[in-house]
Design a protein around this motif. Structure first.
Motif, PDB file in Angstrom:
ATOM      1  N   PHE A 117      -1.261   8.953   1.582  1.00  0.00           N
ATOM      2  CA  PHE A 117      -0.206   8.675   0.604  1.00  0.00           C
ATOM      3  C   PHE A 117      -0.756   7.908  -0.595  1.00  0.00           C
ATOM      4  O   PHE A 117      -1.517   6.958  -0.455  1.00  0.00           O
ATOM      5  N   ARG A 131      13.214  13.084  -4.822  1.00  0.00           N
ATOM      6  CA  ARG A 131      12.031  12.306  -4.509  1.00  0.00           C
ATOM      7  C   ARG A 131      10.790  13.176  -4.594  1.00  0.00           C
ATOM      8  O   ARG A 131      10.794  14.336  -4.184  1.00  0.00           O
ATOM      9  N   PRO A 151      -3.551  14.057   5.052  1.00  0.00           N
ATOM     10  CA  PRO A 151      -3.174  13.555   3.727  1.00  0.00           C
ATOM     11  C   PRO A 151      -3.001  12.041   3.728  1.00  0.00           C
ATOM     12  O   PRO A 151      -2.537  11.458   4.708  1.00  0.00           O
ATOM     13  N   LEU A 211      -2.183  16.678  -3.123  1.00  0.00           N
ATOM     14  CA  LEU A 211      -0.953  17.334  -2.676  1.00  0.00           C
ATOM     15  C   LEU A 211       0.265  16.633  -3.241  1.00  0.00           C
ATOM     16  O   LEU A 211       0.315  15.404  -3.322  1.00  0.00           O
ATOM     17  N   VAL A 259      13.136  12.255   5.376  1.00  0.00           N
ATOM     18  CA  VAL A 259      11.734  12.639   5.550  1.00  0.00           C
ATOM     19  C   VAL A 259      11.658  14.021   6.167  1.00  0.00           C
ATOM     20  O   VAL A 259      10.741  14.796   5.923  1.00  0.00           O
ATOM     21  N   HIS A 260      12.641  14.370   6.935  1.00  0.00           N
ATOM     22  CA  HIS A 260      12.667  15.682   7.576  1.00  0.00           C
ATOM     23  C   HIS A 260      12.538  16.800   6.552  1.00  0.00           C
ATOM     24  O   HIS A 260      11.967  17.844   6.833  1.00  0.00           O
ATOM     25  N   TYR A 288       5.037   7.434  -4.900  1.00  0.00           N
ATOM     26  CA  TYR A 288       6.221   8.278  -4.892  1.00  0.00           C
ATOM     27  C   TYR A 288       7.232   7.836  -5.938  1.00  0.00           C
ATOM     28  O   TYR A 288       7.218   6.699  -6.406  1.00  0.00           O
ATOM     29  N   TYR A 292      -0.081  12.824  -2.568  1.00  0.00           N
ATOM     30  CA  TYR A 292      -1.017  12.517  -1.497  1.00  0.00           C
ATOM     31  C   TYR A 292      -2.389  13.037  -1.893  1.00  0.00           C
ATOM     32  O   TYR A 292      -2.515  13.978  -2.683  1.00  0.00           O
ATOM     33  N   PHE A 329       5.786  20.229   1.116  1.00  0.00           N
ATOM     34  CA  PHE A 329       4.528  20.079   0.388  1.00  0.00           C
ATOM     35  C   PHE A 329       4.236  21.311  -0.461  1.00  0.00           C
ATOM     36  O   PHE A 329       4.592  22.439  -0.097  1.00  0.00           O
ATOM     37  N   GLY A 330       3.550  21.071  -1.578  1.00  0.00           N
ATOM     38  CA  GLY A 330       2.977  22.165  -2.345  1.00  0.00           C
ATOM     39  C   GLY A 330       1.639  22.558  -1.756  1.00  0.00           C
ATOM     40  O   GLY A 330       1.181  21.975  -0.763  1.00  0.00           O
ATOM     41  N   TYR A 377       6.401  12.935  -4.152  1.00  0.00           N
ATOM     42  CA  TYR A 377       5.316  12.158  -3.552  1.00  0.00           C
ATOM     43  C   TYR A 377       3.973  12.791  -3.914  1.00  0.00           C
ATOM     44  O   TYR A 377       3.858  14.012  -4.004  1.00  0.00           O
ATOM     45  N   TYR A 380      10.854  16.822   3.789  1.00  0.00           N
ATOM     46  CA  TYR A 380       9.611  16.788   3.034  1.00  0.00           C
ATOM     47  C   TYR A 380       9.038  18.206   2.929  1.00  0.00           C
ATOM     48  O   TYR A 380       8.797  18.863   3.940  1.00  0.00           O
ATOM     49  N   THR A 387      13.227   6.967   9.450  1.00  0.00           N
ATOM     50  CA  THR A 387      13.434   8.244   8.773  1.00  0.00           C
ATOM     51  C   THR A 387      13.546   8.087   7.269  1.00  0.00           C
ATOM     52  O   THR A 387      13.438   9.043   6.537  1.00  0.00           O
ATOM     53  N   ASP A 397      16.677  10.208   1.448  1.00  0.00           N
ATOM     54  CA  ASP A 397      15.850   9.509   2.429  1.00  0.00           C
ATOM     55  C   ASP A 397      15.327  10.412   3.523  1.00  0.00           C
ATOM     56  O   ASP A 397      14.622   9.962   4.405  1.00  0.00           O
ATOM     57  N   TYR A 425       9.534   7.316  13.904  1.00  0.00           N
ATOM     58  CA  TYR A 425       9.762   8.723  13.593  1.00  0.00           C
ATOM     59  C   TYR A 425       8.418   9.416  13.534  1.00  0.00           C
ATOM     60  O   TYR A 425       7.501   8.925  12.880  1.00  0.00           O
TER      61      TYR A 425
END
Lengths: 113, 114
Positions: free
Chosen positions: B45, B31, B43, B91, B100-101, B48, B35, B105-106, B33, B103, A96, B98, A32
């Motif tokens: 990681f 969730r 960034p 960050l 990730v799409h 999390y 960074y 960020f601040g 996270y 996600y 993903t 789950d 991904y």
């Protein structure tokens, strides 16, 4: 170790031209991929993503191309605008559901008016 | 504002001091996270959480770094005995499940250790 990197640190284009930003990845397990845009003083902003079972995906003015044979990813921006000026990062994940994203070091896009 | 909020935006501290940063995720995101981003780099990681459980912390840079999310909502990242090499942007991001799409960020906390 496995990493995601970029070919060009800075790209300068004329307003209205198309931009192409490239990225190489080394983790063959990557499934991904995501492109992010980061403006000064802000966090990364999602642009477009692609799964490894695809080789092309289009969004609004943006297209991501994936070449798994050579482990290469590119972001194409059509009719580049001054507002596109930013640093662009590619990021990868084994799937993903992966919790951690691995980012490359970024390409700065400068759009000349 | 329904985005990811981080506080403070900037922090200057003397070497050896402890610092704590706060992150408020998007309310429906379970969730969260953390960074770290150094100048010119992407960034990196750190850790999390899923709700209040810290599910990955092996990537924290040293035992001087710790993170908490006691009630599954906001989170704090603490750095003890700061060093000049800790100067960076920290960050926070959040997502739902789950995906990730999703996600988000601040804008980060910029730490400068002098």
């Amino acid at each position: 170790g496995e990493s995601v990197g970029l070919h060009l640190p800075t790209l300068s284009v004329q307003e209205g031209d198309n931009s192409i930003i490239n990225c190489a990845y080394s983790n063959s397990a990557s499934d991904y991929f995501i492109w992010y845009k980061q403006e000064s003083g802000k966090g990364p902003q999602f642009i477009i993503d692609i799964r490894s079972n695809m080789d092309k995906r289009q969004g609004q003015r943006v297209t991501v191309l994936l070449n798994k044979t050579v482990k290469h990813l590119s972001l194409q921006i059509a009719a580049t605008q001054p507002g596109d000026s930013a640093v662009y990062f590619c990021a990868e994940s084994p799937d993903t559901g992966r919790r951690a994203l691995t980012f490359g070091s970024g390409t700065r896009l400068q759009v000349q008016p | 504002d329904t985005g990811v909020s981080q506080d403070p935006r900037h922090k200057i501290t003397k070497r050896g001091q402890n610092v704590t940063f706060r992150c408020d995720p998007i309310s429906e995101h379970n969730r969260l996270y953390w960074y770290r981003q150094t100048l010119g780099q992407g960034p990196e990681f750190l850790t999390y959480f899923q709700n209040e459980a810290q599910l990955e912390k092996s990537r924290l840079l040293s035992d001087r770094f710790s993170a908490e999310r006691p009630k599954g909502s906001f989170s704090t990242l603490e750095i003890q005995r700061t060093e000049q090499g800790d100067s960076a942007m920290y960050l926070c991001a959040s997502s739902f499940g789950d995906r990730v799409h999703g996600y988000t960020f601040g804008s980060g906390t910029r730490l400068t250790v002098v």
